[in-house]
Design a protein around this motif. Structure first.
Motif, PDB file in Angstrom:
ATOM      1  N   SER A  35       0.814  -1.224   0.000  1.00  0.00           N
ATOM      2  CA  SER A  35       0.000   0.000   0.000  1.00  0.00           C
ATOM      3  C   SER A  35       0.846   1.272   0.000  1.00  0.00           C
ATOM      4  CB  SER A  35      -0.946   0.011   1.207  1.00  0.00           C
ATOM      5  OG  SER A  35      -0.200  -0.037   2.412  1.00  0.00           O
ATOM      6  N   ARG A  36       2.111   1.164   0.402  1.00  0.00           N
ATOM      7  CA  ARG A  36       2.993   2.333   0.454  1.00  0.00           C
ATOM      8  C   ARG A  36       3.854   2.465  -0.796  1.00  0.00           C
ATOM      9  NH1 ARG A  36       6.495   2.514   5.683  1.00  0.00           N
ATOM     10  NH2 ARG A  36       6.921   4.600   4.872  1.00  0.00           N
ATOM     11  N   LEU A  37       3.645   1.602  -1.764  1.00  0.00           N
ATOM     12  CA  LEU A  37       4.464   1.605  -2.971  1.00  0.00           C
ATOM     13  C   LEU A  37       3.692   2.156  -4.166  1.00  0.00           C
ATOM     14  CD1 LEU A  37       5.979  -2.005  -2.719  1.00  0.00           C
ATOM     15  CD2 LEU A  37       7.021   0.131  -1.930  1.00  0.00           C
ATOM     16  N   SER A  38       4.426   2.764  -5.090  1.00  0.00           N
ATOM     17  CA  SER A  38       3.817   3.182  -6.360  1.00  0.00           C
ATOM     18  C   SER A  38       3.590   1.943  -7.229  1.00  0.00           C
ATOM     19  CB  SER A  38       4.746   4.155  -7.096  1.00  0.00           C
ATOM     20  OG  SER A  38       5.902   3.461  -7.562  1.00  0.00           O
ATOM     21  N   GLY A  39       2.835   2.128  -8.306  1.00  0.00           N
ATOM     22  CA  GLY A  39       2.594   1.009  -9.213  1.00  0.00           C
ATOM     23  C   GLY A  39       3.885   0.448  -9.784  1.00  0.00           C
ATOM     24  N   GLY A  40       4.799   1.329 -10.160  1.00  0.00           N
ATOM     25  CA  GLY A  40       6.075   0.879 -10.709  1.00  0.00           C
ATOM     26  C   GLY A  40       6.895   0.111  -9.690  1.00  0.00           C
ATOM     27  N   GLN A  41       6.861   0.578  -8.437  1.00  0.00           N
ATOM     28  CA  GLN A  41       7.580  -0.131  -7.369  1.00  0.00           C
ATOM     29  C   GLN A  41       6.958  -1.499  -7.105  1.00  0.00           C
ATOM     30  OE1 GLN A  41       7.271   2.908  -4.356  1.00  0.00           O
ATOM     31  NE2 GLN A  41       9.318   3.703  -4.761  1.00  0.00           N
TER      32      GLN A  41
END
Length: 257
Positions: free
Chosen positions: A147-153
């Motif tokens: 939940s704390r990550l971007s889509g790319g991450q």
């Protein structure tokens, strides 16, 4: 001099849903270390073919081999489960929508399969996770939750998770199509790095620039058949088939809008 045996060998692949033929007698070979892009319009059978390689979407007819092992063996249920679980350890797959476990941290997402399927100790799995997360540039996010990550991450964690199983071949099913444009390149850079390491990869993609600059061979599919295949320079600059020409013309027009 004899030809080397195909690393991935798809023989007469057929797939139907009732009367709808999705794959129509496709035969395709991929060499060890080869990077192959599969392009084509929506509904052409690209993802179905990719998913058939690890028997996620079982074929109606035909065979899929990885080296000397037939992946889609017809076996009694228990024998098949044991067989396919073993085979899938050699096949990494990255999906369009990441498929990370939201309740697990990045560390736990990456170490789960090596511990569960390969019996690695906590320390060995931890070292492996750190190695792969470092490779995708996310070692500093090891304790984050998805939940704390971007889509790319998230997609880069998904790649690290697949690589942690030390697969023989990596399958990418539209790995960047769910990402915002500015996040696409960070995932493409990881895939380019894998290409430089000669990881065998089969990539369903709509990123024509990536396919042209990174892949060894491009396969154009339409309506369940392989229409044309060849080096990227040939397919993108001088395709023979009218269907390939029309597809690339439309794709270029859409990209320039």
């Amino acid at each position: 001099m004899t030809e080397p045996k195909p690393f991935v060998n798809i023989r007469n692949a057929q797939k139907s849903y009732g009367t709808l033929e999705v794959l129509k007698d496709i035969s395709l070979q991929v060499a060890r270390g080869e990077i192959v892009a599969i392009i084509g319009p929506s509904g052409s059978g690209k993802s179905t073919l990719l998913r058939a390689i690890n028997d996620l979407d079982p074929l109606t007819g035909g065979e899929v081999w990885l080296e000397d092992t037939q992946i889609n063996k017809k076996l009694p249920h228990r024998q098949y489960e044991k067989h396919i679980n073993q085979v899938r350890q050699d096949i990494g797959m990255v999906f369009q929508h990441f498929n990370l476990f939201p309740h697990l941290s990045v560390r736990e997402n990456v170490t789960l399969a090596p511990k569960l399927l390969k019996g690695l100790s906590d320390d060995a799995a931890e070292a492996l996770a750190r190695e792969q997360l470092d490779k995708v540039g996310l070692l500093d996010r090891i304790d984050y939750y998805p939940s704390r990550l971007s889509g790319g991450q998230k997609q880069r964690v998904a790649i690290a998770r697949a690589l942690a199983m030390k697969p023989k071949v990596m399958l990418f099913d539209e790995a960047t199509s769910a990402l915002d444009p500015e996040l696409v390149e960070e995932v493409n850079l990881v895939m380019k790095k894998l290409a430089e390491e000669h990881m065998t990869m089969i990539i369903v993609t709509h990123e024509m620039g990536f396919a042209e600059t990174v892949c060894d061979r491009v396969i154009f599919m339409d309506k369940g058949v392989v229409v044309e295949e060849g080096p990227p320079s040939k397919i993108f600059r001088n395709p023979d088939n009218e269907r390939t020409q029309n597809f690339l013309r439309k794709h270029l027009a859409n990209a320039n809008r």
